[in-house]
Design an enzyme around this catalytic site. Structure first.
Site, PDB file in Angstrom:
ATOM      1  N   LYS A  92       0.840  -1.208   0.000  1.00  0.00           N
ATOM      2  CA  LYS A  92       0.000   0.000   0.000  1.00  0.00           C
ATOM      3  C   LYS A  92       0.875   1.257   0.000  1.00  0.00           C
ATOM      4  O   LYS A  92       2.075   1.186   0.310  1.00  0.00           O
ATOM      5  CB  LYS A  92      -0.915  -0.024   1.226  1.00  0.00           C
ATOM      6  N   TYR A 123      15.673  30.085   9.694  1.00  0.00           N
ATOM      7  CA  TYR A 123      14.407  30.715  10.074  1.00  0.00           C
ATOM      8  C   TYR A 123      14.237  30.722  11.590  1.00  0.00           C
ATOM      9  O   TYR A 123      14.603  29.760  12.274  1.00  0.00           O
ATOM     10  CB  TYR A 123      13.233  29.955   9.449  1.00  0.00           C
TER      11      TYR A 123
HETATM   12  C1  LIG Z   1      -0.561  -1.813   6.815  1.00  0.00           C
HETATM   13  C2  LIG Z   1      -1.098  -3.138   7.168  1.00  0.00           C
HETATM   14  C3  LIG Z   1      -0.244  -4.254   7.263  1.00  0.00           C
HETATM   15  C4  LIG Z   1       1.261  -4.139   7.213  1.00  0.00           C
HETATM   16  O1  LIG Z   1       1.704  -3.557   8.420  1.00  0.00           O
HETATM   17  P1  LIG Z   1       3.231  -3.451   8.834  1.00  0.00           P
HETATM   18  O2  LIG Z   1       3.201  -3.013  10.242  1.00  0.00           O
HETATM   19  O3  LIG Z   1       3.860  -2.445   7.924  1.00  0.00           O
HETATM   20  O4  LIG Z   1       3.849  -4.790   8.649  1.00  0.00           O
HETATM   21  C5  LIG Z   1      -0.819  -5.502   7.450  1.00  0.00           C
HETATM   22  N1  LIG Z   1      -2.162  -5.632   7.560  1.00  0.00           N
HETATM   23  C6  LIG Z   1      -3.006  -4.583   7.528  1.00  0.00           C
HETATM   24  C7  LIG Z   1      -4.466  -4.807   7.688  1.00  0.00           C
HETATM   25  C8  LIG Z   1      -2.504  -3.296   7.336  1.00  0.00           C
HETATM   26  O5  LIG Z   1      -3.335  -2.244   7.326  1.00  0.00           O
END
Ligand SMILES: *Cc1c(COP(=O)(O)O)cnc(C)c1O
Length: 345
Positions: free
Chosen positions: A34, A242
């Site tokens: 994702k 800044y």
């Molecule tokens: C993002 C996500 C993962 C992966 O999580 P990590 O902590 O990056 O390994 C797995 N399952 C779900 C449902 C997620 O939303």
């Protein structure tokens, strides 16, 4: 001319982490890609992982799934964690995507249109997405994976881990023959009884350690680097940047580096951020500008054109995140589109 800030992605390290996680869990790895594979580029990442044997991927958004289907062709299974909204059925089917069904109306919607294969998410205690165990539906046609997500996998001592695990174990008995997926990256490191039938790691594929700390078993995958474009000497008593964010208490040598918050260097790096430069870990000085940072290089031999690493093999991402008051997930997904991704391996 110095190179622009860049994100170097080591695809061989990615492969190594994929096999390491599979070995630790003892079950197949279904990579989570994702948010453009946590900012590293879902196309290159998923292609590489396919050559290593991955055949099932998870994305968050429908649009991410559509793009990934275009890239990967028809072979792999692609699950969409967001589920199946009122207007999603036709798009999911057109791209042969599989929704993670998170609510009874999503199940009705998907089955009502002869949806096809899907996953079911049970919420075992996070109170985010999914159906509560007491409301778990009867098995239904096309159900391939039953999954749940840990709320505290980065803390091995949190009692919620074992309570979620027990709840998942119990509810998954309703679905004999269906693949059980429970552990994210953190969960993979909690022990063999958290692995079930398939892992769903994200961050550790990309080099982030369990418990928010670097782990020797994982290799850094992403290196965020930029170049020094000017060196300057600040006399005692003058201020830098800044809001006069830094006052030189003694003569201070600075490297001005062409990377800033528009590239994804979080402003929360003020006041504790550090970078690797000239073979040393050195503090970022003053506020983060949009396009620039200043680094204290007093006593080091550093010249314009030299490389600075914000995170990577010399500056572990979990350490960089801690000094910016955040987590590796936020650092890695914050590198902006202005920064070219460079693939090696
Ligand atoms: C993002 C996500 C993962 C992966 O999580 P990590 O902590 O990056 O390994 C797995 N399952 C779900 C449902 C997620 O939303």
């Amino acid at each position: 001319m110095p190179s622009p800030a860049r994100l170097i992605v080591d695809l061989n390290a990615l492969s190594a982490n994929f096999h390491t996680l599979a070995r630790i869990g003892g079950v197949p790895v279904h990579p989570v890609v994702k948010a453009d594979a946590y900012g590293l580029g879902a196309a290159a990442v998923a292609r590489k992982l396919m050559t290593e044997g991955a055949d099932t991927f998870f994305v968050a958004r429908l649009s991410e799934g559509e793009a990934l289907r275009q890239t990967l062709g028809s072979r792999p299974n692609i699950y969409v964690l967001d589920g199946c909204g009122p207007n999603d059925v036709l798009r999911l089917q057109a791209a042969r995507l599989r929704p993670v069904l998170n609510a009874p109306e999503q199940i009705r919607r998907w089955l009502g249109s002869d949806g096809g294969p899907s996953a079911l998410q049970i919420d075992t205690g996070m109170n985010r997405l999914g159906i509560r165990p007491e409301d778990a539906p009867e098995p239904f046609p096309g159900l391939e994976i039953v999954l749940s997500h840990l709320a505290c996998a980065d803390d091995p001592f949190d009692a919620l881990n074992t309570s979620q695990r027990s709840a998942f174990e119990l509810v998954s008995r309703r679905y004999p023959g269906v693949v059980r997926s429970f552990a994210n990256a953190g969960g993979t490191f909690l022990g063999a009884d958290f692995a079930f039938d398939a892992l769903r790691p994200g961050i550790s594929l990309y080099g982030g350690g369990p418990e928010g700390r670097p782990d020797d078993r994982l290799r850094p995958v992403a290196a965020f680097r930029a170049d020094v474009i000017q060196i300057r000497d600040v006399p005692e008593g003058e201020t830098v940047g800044y809001a006069r964010g830094f006052t030189a208490e003694h003569p201070t040598a600075l490297a001005i580096v062409s990377v800033g918050y528009a590239d994804g260097v979080l402003r929360s790096n003020y006041p504790n951020g550090k970078v690797w430069v000239g073979d040393a870990l050195r503090p970022i000085i003053g506020r983060i500008s949009m396009d620039l940072i200043a680094v204290d290089i007093t006593g080091l031999k550093v010249s314009p054109g030299d490389t600075v690493e914000l995170f990577g093999p010399y500056r572990m991402i979990d350490d960089a995140a801690a000094d910016a008051g955040t987590i590796a997930y936020e650092l890695i997904t914050s590198v902006s589109t202005r920064v070219p991704r460079v693939y090696v391996g």
